[in-house]
Design a protein around this motif. Structure first.
Motif, PDB file in Angstrom:
ATOM      1  N   THR A 256     -10.234  20.527 -18.551  1.00 42.05           N
ATOM      2  CA  THR A 256      -9.983  19.085 -18.656  1.00 42.05           C
ATOM      3  C   THR A 256     -10.820  18.475 -19.770  1.00 42.05           C
ATOM      4  OG1 THR A 256      -9.437  18.933 -16.312  1.00 42.05           O
ATOM      5  CG2 THR A 256     -10.054  16.895 -17.421  1.00 42.05           C
ATOM      6  N   ALA A 257     -12.066  18.926 -19.899  1.00 42.70           N
ATOM      7  CA  ALA A 257     -12.913  18.438 -20.985  1.00 42.70           C
ATOM      8  C   ALA A 257     -12.292  18.747 -22.340  1.00 42.70           C
ATOM      9  CB  ALA A 257     -14.303  19.044 -20.886  1.00 42.70           C
ATOM     10  N   GLY A 258     -11.613  19.885 -22.433  1.00 50.29           N
ATOM     11  CA  GLY A 258     -10.952  20.236 -23.676  1.00 50.29           C
ATOM     12  C   GLY A 258      -9.851  19.262 -24.041  1.00 50.29           C
ATOM     13  N   LEU A 259      -9.089  18.824 -23.038  1.00 53.07           N
ATOM     14  CA  LEU A 259      -8.037  17.839 -23.297  1.00 53.07           C
ATOM     15  C   LEU A 259      -8.644  16.485 -23.671  1.00 53.07           C
ATOM     16  CD1 LEU A 259      -5.449  18.589 -20.459  1.00 53.07           C
ATOM     17  CD2 LEU A 259      -5.739  19.701 -22.691  1.00 53.07           C
ATOM     18  N   VAL A 260      -9.685  16.100 -22.958  1.00 48.34           N
ATOM     19  CA  VAL A 260     -10.309  14.803 -23.227  1.00 48.34           C
ATOM     20  C   VAL A 260     -11.003  14.809 -24.587  1.00 48.34           C
ATOM     21  CG1 VAL A 260     -12.065  13.169 -22.412  1.00 48.34           C
ATOM     22  CG2 VAL A 260     -10.480  14.220 -20.788  1.00 48.34           C
ATOM     23  N   THR A 261     -11.386  15.981 -25.068  1.00 44.07           N
ATOM     24  CA  THR A 261     -11.947  16.063 -26.415  1.00 44.07           C
ATOM     25  C   THR A 261     -10.978  15.454 -27.432  1.00 44.07           C
ATOM     26  OG1 THR A 261     -13.228  18.056 -25.894  1.00 44.07           O
ATOM     27  CG2 THR A 261     -12.755  17.639 -28.226  1.00 44.07           C
ATOM     28  N   ALA A 262      -9.695  15.757 -27.279  1.00 47.33           N
ATOM     29  CA  ALA A 262      -8.701  15.182 -28.192  1.00 47.33           C
ATOM     30  C   ALA A 262      -8.621  13.667 -28.041  1.00 47.33           C
ATOM     31  CB  ALA A 262      -7.333  15.814 -27.927  1.00 47.33           C
ATOM     32  N   VAL A 263      -8.709  13.179 -26.790  1.00 49.80           N
ATOM     33  CA  VAL A 263      -8.679  11.727 -26.555  1.00 49.80           C
ATOM     34  C   VAL A 263      -9.839  11.050 -27.268  1.00 49.80           C
ATOM     35  CG1 VAL A 263      -8.710   9.941 -24.780  1.00 49.80           C
ATOM     36  CG2 VAL A 263      -7.541  12.095 -24.328  1.00 49.80           C
ATOM     37  N   LEU A 264     -10.986  11.702 -27.264  1.00 49.39           N
ATOM     38  CA  LEU A 264     -12.169  11.140 -27.916  1.00 49.39           C
ATOM     39  C   LEU A 264     -12.084  11.249 -29.434  1.00 49.39           C
ATOM     40  CD1 LEU A 264     -14.851  12.655 -25.504  1.00 49.39           C
ATOM     41  CD2 LEU A 264     -14.187  10.252 -25.615  1.00 49.39           C
ATOM     42  N   GLU A 265     -11.722  12.425 -29.905  1.00 54.21           N
ATOM     43  CA  GLU A 265     -11.696  12.642 -31.352  1.00 54.21           C
ATOM     44  C   GLU A 265     -10.669  11.762 -32.052  1.00 54.21           C
ATOM     45  OE1 GLU A 265     -13.177  17.322 -31.615  1.00 54.21           O
ATOM     46  OE2 GLU A 265     -11.026  16.850 -31.648  1.00 54.21           O
ATOM     47  N   GLN A 266      -9.526  11.566 -31.425  1.00 57.04           N
ATOM     48  CA  GLN A 266      -8.472  10.748 -32.019  1.00 57.04           C
ATOM     49  C   GLN A 266      -8.683   9.246 -31.781  1.00 57.04           C
ATOM     50  OE1 GLN A 266      -6.131  12.214 -33.988  1.00 57.04           O
ATOM     51  NE2 GLN A 266      -7.332  14.068 -33.564  1.00 57.04           N
ATOM     52  N   ARG A 267      -9.752   8.928 -31.066  1.00 52.87           N
ATOM     53  CA  ARG A 267     -10.125   7.546 -30.722  1.00 52.87           C
ATOM     54  C   ARG A 267      -9.073   6.853 -29.854  1.00 52.87           C
ATOM     55  NH1 ARG A 267     -14.258   4.857 -35.069  1.00 52.87           N
ATOM     56  NH2 ARG A 267     -15.415   6.786 -35.493  1.00 52.87           N
ATOM     57  N   TRP A 268      -8.301   7.636 -29.144  1.00 57.86           N
ATOM     58  CA  TRP A 268      -7.388   7.052 -28.159  1.00 57.86           C
ATOM     59  C   TRP A 268      -8.180   6.442 -27.002  1.00 57.86           C
ATOM     60  CZ3 TRP A 268      -4.501  12.332 -28.422  1.00 57.86           C
ATOM     61  CH2 TRP A 268      -3.729  12.368 -29.582  1.00 57.86           C
ATOM     62  N   GLN A 269      -9.341   7.017 -26.712  1.00 52.25           N
ATOM     63  CA  GLN A 269     -10.189   6.442 -25.663  1.00 52.25           C
ATOM     64  C   GLN A 269     -10.642   5.039 -26.043  1.00 52.25           C
ATOM     65  OE1 GLN A 269     -11.960   7.592 -22.240  1.00 52.25           O
ATOM     66  NE2 GLN A 269     -11.446   5.470 -22.644  1.00 52.25           N
ATOM     67  N   ASP A 270     -11.056   4.850 -27.274  1.00 55.10           N
ATOM     68  CA  ASP A 270     -11.484   3.527 -27.739  1.00 55.10           C
ATOM     69  C   ASP A 270     -10.360   2.503 -27.571  1.00 55.10           C
ATOM     70  OD1 ASP A 270     -12.815   5.770 -29.286  1.00 55.10           O
ATOM     71  OD2 ASP A 270     -14.096   4.111 -29.919  1.00 55.10           O
ATOM     72  N   GLN A 271      -9.153   2.889 -27.986  1.00 57.41           N
ATOM     73  CA  GLN A 271      -8.015   1.983 -27.914  1.00 57.41           C
ATOM     74  C   GLN A 271      -7.666   1.658 -26.459  1.00 57.41           C
ATOM     75  OE1 GLN A 271      -4.909   3.998 -30.125  1.00 57.41           O
ATOM     76  NE2 GLN A 271      -6.291   4.338 -31.863  1.00 57.41           N
ATOM     77  N   TYR A 272      -7.658   2.696 -25.621  1.00 55.38           N
ATOM     78  CA  TYR A 272      -7.319   2.482 -24.214  1.00 55.38           C
ATOM     79  C   TYR A 272      -8.365   1.626 -23.519  1.00 55.38           C
ATOM     80  CZ  TYR A 272      -6.410   3.391 -19.298  1.00 55.38           C
ATOM     81  OH  TYR A 272      -6.181   3.233 -17.958  1.00 55.38           O
ATOM     82  N   LEU A 273      -9.634   1.864 -23.818  1.00 54.97           N
ATOM     83  CA  LEU A 273     -10.698   1.088 -23.189  1.00 54.97           C
ATOM     84  C   LEU A 273     -10.578  -0.394 -23.551  1.00 54.97           C
ATOM     85  CD1 LEU A 273     -13.262   0.932 -21.498  1.00 54.97           C
ATOM     86  CD2 LEU A 273     -14.575   1.582 -23.532  1.00 54.97           C
TER      87      LEU A 273
END
Length: 379
Positions: A256-273
């Motif tokens: 799961t951390a591997g998948l979330v790595t992509a969310v972080l690297e692509q800054r999708w986490q920033d946008q979603y937050l």
């Protein structure tokens, strides 16, 4: 508390819920992340992971936290966990012994108390006010009980919504060093600020050697990921990584951390937050306005972040009894007694705004007023 992966009965509005609504869960982002990560010619996320967590994940997380906290965070200070609850259990396992005393806020997360009690810890409450822990009272408790640690939710606290002031954070760290106790800082709400900027995290004091800061993607991405982190000193990261369970199985929740790595690297986490905070800011305001309309006689701390509003009713009210009265009115909440290690706070209750959309929040508070009026008539 039990969790269900199915939406609740739509006729019943349970304002006691403390998780995001199904409409907010970022299915599209996680599908995109899975396609992105699994599309790489890299099978390392299908094997055992490095004990503290994959280096690529920790680097991406450190970059995200540095941006979001506005504090310098290094990969070496981060340890991968399977969520905040698992992190608390691991900390208890490695840093405490049955019979040790753990200080907690006099209103605190009730399920965390269950974790601590499961490890045989004796819980002692510390009074709080509108600025968090009262330092003078904390000093007295430390001297009297010589605790192994203090568990605190310093920012947008669960259940009260209060944030520990900057001066008290500094004093708390000083006390922990002087009296040799750990600070277990549950900082899962720190990034959910809506109308104010909180003080720097307690994680920023990790180099003090007494702080273990717990973070989680449950509040900022999706609870079902069961993914989080501990930010602490490198010395404590080494101790966590040497745990026998971690040594046997490698990094916790590595895939799961591997998948979330992509969310972080692509800054999708920033946008979603950013989107999530906009939604919760509106819901917090709607709940607050409804409370002012239907309970004008009460004062409360309007949420500046987090998930919750703490409502203090007159002293003669028992909110466990009120909850029983409320059920026929198709509304629920969390009674205050659940949040007190001393079985106090019987006149308080916790309301959450993370699950429901504005119309349901307004209707829920209107029903609560009806239930409260019925309760008073019975008395």
């Amino acid at each position: 508390m039990t969790f269900s992966n199915q939406p609740p009965d739509k006729a019943f509005i349970d304002l006691g819920m403390g998780w995001p609504g199904f409409d907010l869960l970022p299915q599209a982002i996680l599908k995109q992340a899975a396609n992105h990560r699994l599309g790489e010619d890299d099978r390392s996320l299908l094997n055992y992971g490095d004990n503290p967590g994959d280096g690529r994940f920790r680097t991406a997380l450190a970059d995200f936290l540095t941006r979001s906290y506005r504090e310098s965070v290094t990969p070496e200070a981060l340890f991968l966990t399977a969520g905040a609850s698992q992190a608390l259990g691991l900390i208890c396992h490695l840093f405490t012994q049955p019979g040790d005393t753990l200080l907690v806020e006099d209103r605190t997360y009730f399920l965390a108390m269950g974790i601590f009690e499961g490890y045989g810890l004796k819980l002692v409450s510390v009074p709080t006010d509108g600025k968090g822990l009262i330092v003078e009272a904390l000093v007295e408790k430390v001297v009297e009980h010589k605790p192994v640690g203090l568990y605190t939710i310093p920012t947008f606290q669960n259940p009260t919504g209060v944030t520990l002031s900057q001066s008290r954070r500094e004093r708390l760290v000083e006390l922990s060093q002087a009296h040799n106790f750990l600070i277990i800082a549950d900082e899962v709400y720190h990034l959910l600020n809506y109308t104010t900027t909180p003080p720097p995290t307690l994680a920023s004091y990790a180099e003090s050697g007494t702080v273990l800061s717990v973070g989680s993607f449950a509040k900022i991405l999706a609870p079902g990921l069961r993914l989080g982190w501990i930010q602490t000193s490198p010395r404590f990261v080494e101790r966590l990584a040497a745990d026998a369970v971690v040594a046997s199985g490698g990094a916790l929740n590595h895939f799961t951390a591997g998948l979330v790595t992509a969310v972080l690297e692509q800054r999708w986490q920033d946008q979603y937050l950013t989107s999530l905070k906009d939604t919760f800011r509106l819901r917090a305001a709607v709940l607050s306005n409804a409370l002012r309309l239907h309970f004008p006689e009460l004062t409360f701390h309007e949420p500046q972040g987090g998930y919750f509003v703490w409502l203090e009713l007159p002293e003669h009210v028992d909110t466990e009894e009120l909850l029983r009265v409320s059920r026929p009115f198709q509304v629920g909440f969390q009674p205050g007694v659940k949040f007190s290690p001393d079985q106090a706070a019987r006149s308080g209750l916790r309301l959450g705004f993370s699950f429901y959309e504005p119309p349901e929040l307004e209707l829920g508070v209107a029903r609560l007023r009806q239930a409260f009026s019925a309760y008073l008539k019975q008395k």
